[in-house]
Enzyme design. Structure first.
Site, PDB file in Angstrom:
ATOM      1  N   TYR A 144      59.651 116.480 -16.181  1.00 25.56           N
ATOM      2  CA  TYR A 144      58.664 117.511 -15.848  1.00 25.56           C
ATOM      3  C   TYR A 144      57.532 117.518 -16.867  1.00 25.56           C
ATOM      4  O   TYR A 144      57.757 117.457 -18.069  1.00 25.56           O
ATOM      5  CB  TYR A 144      59.332 118.896 -15.827  1.00 25.56           C
ATOM      6  CG  TYR A 144      58.359 120.033 -15.561  1.00 25.56           C
ATOM      7  CD1 TYR A 144      57.903 120.301 -14.278  1.00 25.56           C
ATOM      8  CD2 TYR A 144      57.878 120.830 -16.608  1.00 25.56           C
ATOM      9  CE1 TYR A 144      57.006 121.340 -14.034  1.00 25.56           C
ATOM     10  CE2 TYR A 144      56.978 121.876 -16.362  1.00 25.56           C
ATOM     11  CZ  TYR A 144      56.549 122.117 -15.073  1.00 25.56           C
ATOM     12  OH  TYR A 144      55.658 123.133 -14.829  1.00 25.56           O
TER      13      TYR A 144
ATOM     14  N   SER B  63      41.569 121.413  -7.341  1.00 26.81           N
ATOM     15  CA  SER B  63      40.981 121.217  -8.670  1.00 26.81           C
ATOM     16  C   SER B  63      40.749 119.726  -8.892  1.00 26.81           C
ATOM     17  O   SER B  63      41.438 118.885  -8.320  1.00 26.81           O
ATOM     18  CB  SER B  63      41.948 121.743  -9.737  1.00 26.81           C
ATOM     19  OG  SER B  63      41.521 121.355 -11.017  1.00 26.81           O
TER      20      SER B  63
ATOM     21  N   GLY C  51      39.433 136.893 -11.679  1.00 23.20           N
ATOM     22  CA  GLY C  51      38.820 135.556 -11.779  1.00 23.20           C
ATOM     23  C   GLY C  51      37.941 135.181 -10.597  1.00 23.20           C
ATOM     24  O   GLY C  51      37.167 136.000 -10.069  1.00 23.20           O
TER      25      GLY C  51
ATOM     26  N   GLY D 253      42.903 137.746  -5.181  1.00 26.63           N
ATOM     27  CA  GLY D 253      41.551 138.326  -5.216  1.00 26.63           C
ATOM     28  C   GLY D 253      41.385 139.431  -6.250  1.00 26.63           C
ATOM     29  O   GLY D 253      40.316 140.041  -6.326  1.00 26.63           O
TER      30      GLY D 253
HETATM   31  N1  LIG Z   1      39.366 128.425 -13.691  1.00 26.81           N
HETATM   32  C1  LIG Z   1      39.228 127.116 -13.544  1.00 26.81           C
HETATM   33  O1  LIG Z   1      38.653 126.420 -14.399  1.00 26.81           O
HETATM   34  C2  LIG Z   1      39.753 126.426 -12.319  1.00 26.81           C
HETATM   35  C3  LIG Z   1      39.507 125.051 -12.185  1.00 26.81           C
HETATM   36  C4  LIG Z   1      39.986 124.394 -11.074  1.00 26.81           C
HETATM   37  C5  LIG Z   1      40.686 125.096 -10.109  1.00 26.81           C
HETATM   38  N2  LIG Z   1      40.926 126.431 -10.267  1.00 26.81           N
HETATM   39  C6  LIG Z   1      41.701 127.122  -9.224  1.00 26.81           C
HETATM   40  O2  LIG Z   1      41.035 128.316  -8.855  1.00 26.81           O
HETATM   41  C7  LIG Z   1      41.996 129.281  -8.397  1.00 26.81           C
HETATM   42  C8  LIG Z   1      41.695 130.624  -9.029  1.00 26.81           C
HETATM   43  O3  LIG Z   1      41.888 130.511 -10.417  1.00 26.81           O
HETATM   44  P1  LIG Z   1      41.196 131.458 -11.496  1.00 26.81           P
HETATM   45  O4  LIG Z   1      40.577 130.556 -12.495  1.00 26.81           O
HETATM   46  O5  LIG Z   1      40.393 132.488 -10.855  1.00 26.81           O
HETATM   47  O6  LIG Z   1      42.494 132.066 -12.203  1.00 26.81           O
HETATM   48  P2  LIG Z   1      42.980 133.580 -12.373  1.00 26.81           P
HETATM   49  O7  LIG Z   1      41.891 134.444 -12.849  1.00 26.81           O
HETATM   50  O8  LIG Z   1      44.237 133.498 -13.161  1.00 26.81           O
HETATM   51  O9  LIG Z   1      43.289 133.998 -10.874  1.00 26.81           O
HETATM   52  C9  LIG Z   1      44.408 133.530 -10.210  1.00 26.81           C
HETATM   53  C10 LIG Z   1      44.913 134.638  -9.344  1.00 26.81           C
HETATM   54  O10 LIG Z   1      46.102 134.185  -8.691  1.00 26.81           O
HETATM   55  C11 LIG Z   1      47.066 135.204  -8.794  1.00 26.81           C
HETATM   56  N3  LIG Z   1      48.430 134.718  -8.703  1.00 26.81           N
HETATM   57  C12 LIG Z   1      49.098 133.911  -9.555  1.00 26.81           C
HETATM   58  N4  LIG Z   1      50.354 133.743  -9.136  1.00 26.81           N
HETATM   59  C13 LIG Z   1      50.493 134.463  -7.995  1.00 26.81           C
HETATM   60  C14 LIG Z   1      51.561 134.712  -7.108  1.00 26.81           C
HETATM   61  N5  LIG Z   1      52.789 134.222  -7.311  1.00 26.81           N
HETATM   62  N6  LIG Z   1      51.342 135.491  -6.024  1.00 26.81           N
HETATM   63  C15 LIG Z   1      50.129 136.038  -5.802  1.00 26.81           C
HETATM   64  N7  LIG Z   1      49.080 135.864  -6.627  1.00 26.81           N
HETATM   65  C16 LIG Z   1      49.261 135.088  -7.710  1.00 26.81           C
HETATM   66  C17 LIG Z   1      46.821 135.812 -10.150  1.00 26.81           C
HETATM   67  O11 LIG Z   1      47.462 137.059 -10.233  1.00 26.81           O
HETATM   68  P3  LIG Z   1      48.108 137.572 -11.610  1.00 26.81           P
HETATM   69  O12 LIG Z   1      46.989 138.237 -12.327  1.00 26.81           O
HETATM   70  O13 LIG Z   1      49.184 138.495 -11.144  1.00 26.81           O
HETATM   71  O14 LIG Z   1      48.642 136.374 -12.324  1.00 26.81           O
HETATM   72  C18 LIG Z   1      45.310 135.879 -10.160  1.00 26.81           C
HETATM   73  O15 LIG Z   1      44.844 137.034  -9.505  1.00 26.81           O
HETATM   74  C19 LIG Z   1      43.374 128.704  -8.734  1.00 26.81           C
HETATM   75  O16 LIG Z   1      43.941 128.175  -7.569  1.00 26.81           O
HETATM   76  C20 LIG Z   1      43.067 127.589  -9.703  1.00 26.81           C
HETATM   77  O17 LIG Z   1      44.013 126.541  -9.652  1.00 26.81           O
HETATM   78  C21 LIG Z   1      40.449 127.121 -11.345  1.00 26.81           C
END
Ligand SMILES: NC(=O)c1ccc[n+]([C@@H]2O[C@H](COP(=O)([O-])OP(=O)(O)OC[C@H]3O[C@@H](n4cnc5c(N)ncnc54)[C@H](OP(=O)(O)O)[C@@H]3O)[C@@H](O)[C@H]2O)c1
Length: 322
Positions: A196, A174, A44, A41
């Site tokens: 991978y 997603s 993003g 939280g």
């Molecule tokens: N953006 C898109 O286009 C999109 C599309 C489809 C699905 N999604 C999904 O939406 C969700 C949110 O993504 P977002 O776009 O908002 O990305 P984001 O801004 O990178 O936010 C992701 C958050 O997850 C945190 N995080 C990552 N690894 C973690 C860990 N090991 N433990 C705790 N927190 C962790 C990040 O913290 P840090 O800052 O420390 O890395 C960040 O606060 C994700 O699940 C993503 O797969 C996004």
């Protein structure tokens, strides 16, 4: 809901569409009886989700590994509204030790728990293992949330019993769940470096988010628990998620800019599924642009969901023994 609706923002059967923002979809909702955890939280989509839930008077716990970002998120929310209820707790989903410590910290607060938003995620990472020895995208996006959810379920069940308010769990999946390994989940080699693919490993973890939601939903229904579990695709939004593919994503956005959303629109589907009264009792479903959609055939495969549940339990147990 097709490409035409996505591009034009034309509302679907719910009355909302791709252009709807999280504030619009929750307008008029009073969530003052609700406590919610939002993983990731601090930035993003997760930050906007936390902000809008707090705006609707929910007590929000931002669960984050980056405490500076999370504290800044809290400061911004309080800056807008000094009465907002926001707390920050440390959570690294890549570490089962950290997940257990987070749950202990949360339980120690003696708060109810109505909503769990499994939002945190990483995307397209080079091959890497988590602290517990699991492929890092599977570990963070699925396995960490699997353990977190299991550890918080008793608290959620107790809250629904006492409050009578329906509990809701939302998994951020997603559209990328469509692009996974051919068998869906690599049951025989979840940690294999050989073969991978950073893209397919992400798709696999996002498929796992849907399978987890549908299997948990079935189990909770069988128990008669008053908790729904759904998964969402938020849309395409330029966030820090793109850090491992920044240039290619920028180019893709230039070529396909009509398909992209801003962050307030990106948080709308999560907030809709977490708070909207029209979804009372709706569980085991997948949502996109604030409307229910059918995910891939693999994502609808109950046998696969059960197999993933068993594998996830085995992996969590094996890590706990070390
Ligand atoms: N953006 C898109 O286009 C999109 C599309 C489809 C699905 N999604 C999904 O939406 C969700 C949110 O993504 P977002 O776009 O908002 O990305 P984001 O801004 O990178 O936010 C992701 C958050 O997850 C945190 N995080 C990552 N690894 C973690 C860990 N090991 N433990 C705790 N927190 C962790 C990040 O913290 P840090 O800052 O420390 O890395 C960040 O606060 C994700 O699940 C993503 O797969 C996004």
């Amino acid at each position: 809901m097709g490409i035409f609706s996505l591009v034009t923002g034309r509302p679907g059967p719910s009355g909302f569409g791709s252009a709807t923002t999280a504030e619009q979809v929750t307008e008029g909702i009073d969530a003052s009886d609700v406590t919610a955890i939002v993983t990731g939280g601090g930035s993003g989509i997760g930050f906007e989700t936390a902000r809008v839930l707090a705006l609707r008077r929910a007590h929000v716990i931002i669960a984050a590994r980056n405490m500076d970002a999370a504290n800044e998120a809290k400061r911004l929310i309080l800056n807008d509204d000094g009465d907002a209820r926001v707390d920050v707790l440390k959570l690294d989903l890549c570490s089962m030790k950290s997940i257990r410590a987070f749950v202990n910290d949360f339980i120690a607060l003696d708060l109810p728990l109505n909503i769990l938003i499994n939002n945190a995620g990483i995307m397209f990472c080079p091959y890497q293992l988590s602290e517990d020895g699991f492929e890092v995208q599977f570990a963070t996006n699925h396995l960490g949330h699997f353990l977190l959810t299991n550890l918080l379920l008793d608290k959620m069940k107790a809250t629904t019993r006492v409050s009578g308010i329906e509990g809701r769990i939302v998994n951020l999946s997603s559209i990328a769940h469509l692009h996974t390994y051919k068998e869906g989940i690599r049951f025989d080699g979840i940690n294999d470096q050989l073969g991978y693919s950073d893209k397919k490993a992400y798709g696999q973890s996002k498929l796992a988010n849907i399978l987890h939601a549908s299997e948990l939903s079935r189990r909770l229904q069988q128990e008669g628990a008053n908790i729904t579990v759904n998964s969402v695709h938020p849309g395409l939004i330029m966030t820090n998620l793109m850090r491992h593919s920044f240039i290619s994503m920028r180019i893709m956005k230039m070529l396909t800019y009509l398909l992209w959303k801003n962050v307030p629109q990106g948080a709308a589907t999560t907030c809709y599924v977490a708070l909207h009264p029209s979804l009372k009792g709706v569980t085991g479903k997948y949502f996109l642009d604030c409307n229910e959609m059918e995910p891939s055939a693999l994502a609808r495969d109950e046998r696969l969901a059960k197999k993933l549940w068993d594998l996830s339990n085995e992996l969590v147990d094996s890590a706990s023994k070390d």
